[in-house]
Write a protein that holds these residues in place. Structure first.
Motif, PDB file in Angstrom:
ATOM      1  N   LEU A   1       0.638  11.055  12.110  1.00  0.00           N
ATOM      2  CA  LEU A   1       0.819  10.808  10.680  1.00  0.00           C
ATOM      3  C   LEU A   1       1.200   9.345  10.457  1.00  0.00           C
ATOM      4  O   LEU A   1       0.674   8.678   9.556  1.00  0.00           O
ATOM      5  CB  LEU A   1       1.890  11.748  10.126  1.00  0.00           C
ATOM      6  N   ASP A   2       2.098   8.847  11.303  1.00  0.00           N
ATOM      7  CA  ASP A   2       2.450   7.428  11.200  1.00  0.00           C
ATOM      8  C   ASP A   2       1.224   6.548  11.415  1.00  0.00           C
ATOM      9  O   ASP A   2       1.021   5.568  10.706  1.00  0.00           O
ATOM     10  CB  ASP A   2       3.516   7.060  12.245  1.00  0.00           C
TER      11      ASP A   2
ATOM     12  N   MET B   1      -7.697   8.409   3.541  1.00  0.00           N
ATOM     13  CA  MET B   1      -8.403   7.349   4.260  1.00  0.00           C
ATOM     14  C   MET B   1      -9.849   7.252   3.789  1.00  0.00           C
ATOM     15  O   MET B   1     -10.404   6.157   3.658  1.00  0.00           O
ATOM     16  CB  MET B   1      -8.335   7.597   5.768  1.00  0.00           C
TER      17      MET B   1
ATOM     18  N   ALA C   1      -1.872   7.319  10.889  1.00  0.00           N
ATOM     19  CA  ALA C   1      -2.763   7.452   9.741  1.00  0.00           C
ATOM     20  C   ALA C   1      -2.272   6.589   8.581  1.00  0.00           C
ATOM     21  O   ALA C   1      -3.061   5.961   7.873  1.00  0.00           O
ATOM     22  CB  ALA C   1      -2.854   8.917   9.314  1.00  0.00           C
ATOM     23  N   ARG C   2      -0.967   6.532   8.404  1.00  0.00           N
ATOM     24  CA  ARG C   2      -0.409   5.740   7.312  1.00  0.00           C
ATOM     25  C   ARG C   2      -0.552   4.262   7.575  1.00  0.00           C
ATOM     26  O   ARG C   2      -0.826   3.472   6.663  1.00  0.00           O
ATOM     27  CB  ARG C   2       1.054   6.133   7.098  1.00  0.00           C
ATOM     28  N   GLU C   3      -0.376   3.888   8.806  1.00  0.00           N
ATOM     29  CA  GLU C   3      -0.638   2.503   9.199  1.00  0.00           C
ATOM     30  C   GLU C   3      -2.084   2.150   8.834  1.00  0.00           C
ATOM     31  O   GLU C   3      -2.376   1.105   8.278  1.00  0.00           O
ATOM     32  CB  GLU C   3      -0.437   2.381  10.721  1.00  0.00           C
ATOM     33  N   TRP C   4      -2.961   3.083   9.136  1.00  0.00           N
ATOM     34  CA  TRP C   4      -4.381   2.858   8.872  1.00  0.00           C
ATOM     35  C   TRP C   4      -4.684   2.774   7.376  1.00  0.00           C
ATOM     36  O   TRP C   4      -5.600   2.081   6.954  1.00  0.00           O
ATOM     37  CB  TRP C   4      -5.241   3.941   9.530  1.00  0.00           C
ATOM     38  N   MET C   5      -3.897   3.475   6.568  1.00  0.00           N
ATOM     39  CA  MET C   5      -4.093   3.397   5.121  1.00  0.00           C
ATOM     40  C   MET C   5      -3.838   1.969   4.626  1.00  0.00           C
ATOM     41  O   MET C   5      -4.540   1.473   3.731  1.00  0.00           O
ATOM     42  CB  MET C   5      -3.183   4.394   4.401  1.00  0.00           C
ATOM     43  N   LEU C   6      -2.838   1.312   5.207  1.00  0.00           N
ATOM     44  CA  LEU C   6      -2.588  -0.088   4.838  1.00  0.00           C
ATOM     45  C   LEU C   6      -3.775  -0.958   5.226  1.00  0.00           C
ATOM     46  O   LEU C   6      -4.233  -1.809   4.461  1.00  0.00           O
ATOM     47  CB  LEU C   6      -1.314  -0.593   5.529  1.00  0.00           C
TER      48      LEU C   6
ATOM     49  N   VAL D   1     -11.514   9.071  10.555  1.00  0.00           N
ATOM     50  CA  VAL D   1     -10.124   9.313  10.170  1.00  0.00           C
ATOM     51  C   VAL D   1      -9.225   9.509  11.387  1.00  0.00           C
ATOM     52  O   VAL D   1      -8.026   9.718  11.254  1.00  0.00           O
ATOM     53  CB  VAL D   1      -9.989  10.535   9.234  1.00  0.00           C
TER      54      VAL D   1
ATOM     55  N   LEU E   1      -0.852  15.321   7.265  1.00  0.00           N
ATOM     56  CA  LEU E   1      -1.824  14.564   8.041  1.00  0.00           C
ATOM     57  C   LEU E   1      -3.218  14.747   7.447  1.00  0.00           C
ATOM     58  O   LEU E   1      -3.971  13.782   7.290  1.00  0.00           O
ATOM     59  CB  LEU E   1      -1.789  15.027   9.500  1.00  0.00           C
TER      60      LEU E   1
ATOM     61  N   GLN F   1       0.856  -1.185   0.000  1.00  0.00           N
ATOM     62  CA  GLN F   1       0.000   0.000   0.000  1.00  0.00           C
ATOM     63  C   GLN F   1       0.886   1.227   0.000  1.00  0.00           C
ATOM     64  O   GLN F   1       1.753   1.358   0.857  1.00  0.00           O
ATOM     65  CB  GLN F   1      -0.894   0.004   1.246  1.00  0.00           C
TER      66      GLN F   1
ATOM     67  N   TYR G   1       9.150   3.529   6.082  1.00  0.00           N
ATOM     68  CA  TYR G   1       8.573   3.032   4.829  1.00  0.00           C
ATOM     69  C   TYR G   1       9.646   2.925   3.756  1.00  0.00           C
ATOM     70  O   TYR G   1      10.691   3.577   3.853  1.00  0.00           O
ATOM     71  CB  TYR G   1       7.486   4.000   4.351  1.00  0.00           C
TER      72      TYR G   1
ATOM     73  N   LEU H   1      -6.925  -0.043   5.588  1.00  0.00           N
ATOM     74  CA  LEU H   1      -8.086   0.252   4.745  1.00  0.00           C
ATOM     75  C   LEU H   1      -7.904  -0.258   3.326  1.00  0.00           C
ATOM     76  O   LEU H   1      -8.849  -0.736   2.702  1.00  0.00           O
ATOM     77  CB  LEU H   1      -8.329   1.765   4.707  1.00  0.00           C
ATOM     78  N   GLY H   2      -6.686  -0.129   2.813  1.00  0.00           N
ATOM     79  CA  GLY H   2      -6.479  -0.425   1.401  1.00  0.00           C
ATOM     80  C   GLY H   2      -6.253  -1.887   1.100  1.00  0.00           C
ATOM     81  O   GLY H   2      -6.649  -2.369   0.034  1.00  0.00           O
ATOM     82  N   ARG H   3      -5.649  -2.608   2.036  1.00  0.00           N
ATOM     83  CA  ARG H   3      -5.178  -3.937   1.672  1.00  0.00           C
ATOM     84  C   ARG H   3      -5.615  -5.087   2.552  1.00  0.00           C
ATOM     85  O   ARG H   3      -5.358  -6.244   2.220  1.00  0.00           O
ATOM     86  CB  ARG H   3      -3.642  -3.934   1.608  1.00  0.00           C
ATOM     87  N   LYS H   4      -6.217  -4.803   3.690  1.00  0.00           N
ATOM     88  CA  LYS H   4      -6.544  -5.920   4.574  1.00  0.00           C
ATOM     89  C   LYS H   4      -7.961  -6.436   4.355  1.00  0.00           C
ATOM     90  O   LYS H   4      -8.840  -5.707   3.918  1.00  0.00           O
ATOM     91  CB  LYS H   4      -6.318  -5.508   6.038  1.00  0.00           C
TER      92      LYS H   4
END
Lengths: 248, 248
Positions: free
Chosen positions: B141-142, A148, B144-149, B82, A141, A80, A101, B151-154
């Motif tokens: 921010l970290d 999101m 939120a980015r963790e959360w993007m993974l 979010v 952010l 991702q 990352y 939302l997008g891929r799990k």
DNA sequence: CGCGACCTTGATCCCGGTCAAGAACTGTGG
DNA sequence: CCACAGTTCTTGACCGGGATCAAGGTCGCG
């Protein structure tokens, strides 16, 4: 100046193309001079990895030109993208040793690097830098949270339209032309990178690009060069109403 | 002190339960005194909205107790959470007048508010505050980015397990008990809030909770009280390997 | 007790993933 | 100039996970 390689021609901060948008935006002449003492340029070819997640990273810096991506990968290979770094964006995290990352150059890329230790010290003594970095981090952010919503709730077609709108908007603010009412730009990424950004497969990306083309929302020349005849139409497709007043 | 309402009992910053984790964490006694001059407490009942997206917001602050959520809504009603604000988290954005998201109290909530204008001035004169806020923003921010993974891929099951792991971890660091090897906590949200967080429907959340229960990954008592017999098993289900060394 | 909020479970549908083939473009060497 | 290979993109056929639609269950409270 006889030769004009990029590293040389941008060594002077005053002449730097991202001078007023990067982390150094608020610095005055004195502060820039200190920064010049700890900075150096690094170039990467399209496709090269800047750092791997977990690796030690001894610098932070600003993207001067080109595009890079931040990507997270699960053990089974699912990936991702979690950030898209365009010129003036900040790379790295002060106060942390390892990269969180993978950072990959998706086009040829030039970064203005600052050695981390001295930069961190500078942050404590130079409020202008810390203030600007806070502002940029808050903006990122917001962007991450916007993303999101895209990832969690939008359909494939809306996701593609959202991505196109973001790239178009970010390009338009600095670089690009609007002949009459149209908007023309190049996608700085492959279909696969788009799919990683959007939480889709590359097949779905391809299909939805074809669909947007068929429906006249975009015009494609080759696979990357895009014309948007009606930007508000694109925003509608993205599920974002209100064009935020851009392009008046 | 004869009466013990919360507002009174926490007016002294030194005795504040979030003193060492909030935006004021690095402040010394002098700086705290200035903060005390511009702070006030506000309480909200579970379900109340703290601010609506777009509304003017004349304060920033810290969550003292309870849980709040940041939510984005599309015109057609689709919503995506979010942010999840737990005690010590910062609310609001310095340098911006309107709220970007709906802020809703999901449990009873107490916020330590600072009037925005004076707080912004304070940020310029008090590096400790700006520094701490930068650090907290980078952490968010970290997250939120963790959360993007997520939302997008799990998958749905992985999403639920990820949420449980996050809540369990955040609770465990400050509040909660580990009798033997187990982990016990209360979910501070409804199934619907979970679905908004995870980009799912509430039906899918319910089904996957039942599946995790059936498979022994969690034990449910009522709908909110959860026991995790084996935390590393939960992390496995979340697709996050390696427990990061927590719980040693 | 009865009502409303919250949760669970079942039946069915459909969007996007998966698997597979082939087309378009690029560069390389003969 | 073509032949060739490699990469990137498109398109088709099929499948399955999660959404949708619909009941019904549980709990707390007036």
């Amino acid at each position: 100046m006889l030769h004009s390689d990029l590293a040389h021609s941008t060594q002077d901060c005053e002449a730097c193309p991202i001078r007023h948008r990067a982390v150094c935006a608020r610095c005055d002449a004195d502060e820039l001079q200190v920064l010049e003492g700890i900075k150096y340029y690094r170039s990467f070819e399209a496709g090269q990895t800047v750092v791997w997640a977990g690796d030690r990273m001894d610098f932070v810096g600003s993207v001067v030109s080109g595009v890079a991506t931040l990507t997270q990968t699960m053990e089974d290979g699912r990936t991702q993208m979690v950030g898209l770094l365009l010129p003036s964006d900040f790379v790295g995290r002060p106060g942390r040793d390892g990269a969180a990352y993978d950072v990959v150059a998706t086009t040829n890329l030039v970064i203005c690097c600052f050695r981390k230790k001295p930069f961190e010290q500078l942050m404590e003594t130079t409020p202008h830098i810390a203030q600007r970095l806070l502002q940029m981090t808050l903006d990122e952010l917001d962007a991450a949270r916007e993303w999101m919503l895209v990832l969690g709730r939008k359909t494939a077609r809306e996701k593609i339209a959202s991505l196109l709108a973001i790239v178009a908007r970010r390009d338009a603010t600095l670089n690009l032309l609007t002949p009459n009412g149209k908007l023309v730009f190049d996608l700085p990424m492959t279909r696969e990178a788009m799919s990683d950004y959007l939480g889709l497969t590359l097949e779905t990306v391809s299909r939805q690009m074809s669909a947007l083309k068929r429906d006249g929302v975009i015009v494609l020349e080759g696979t990357r060069h895009i014309t948007v005849p009606d930007f508000s139409r694109l925003l509608e497709e993205a599920g974002d109403d209100s064009d935020g007043g851009m392009l008046s």
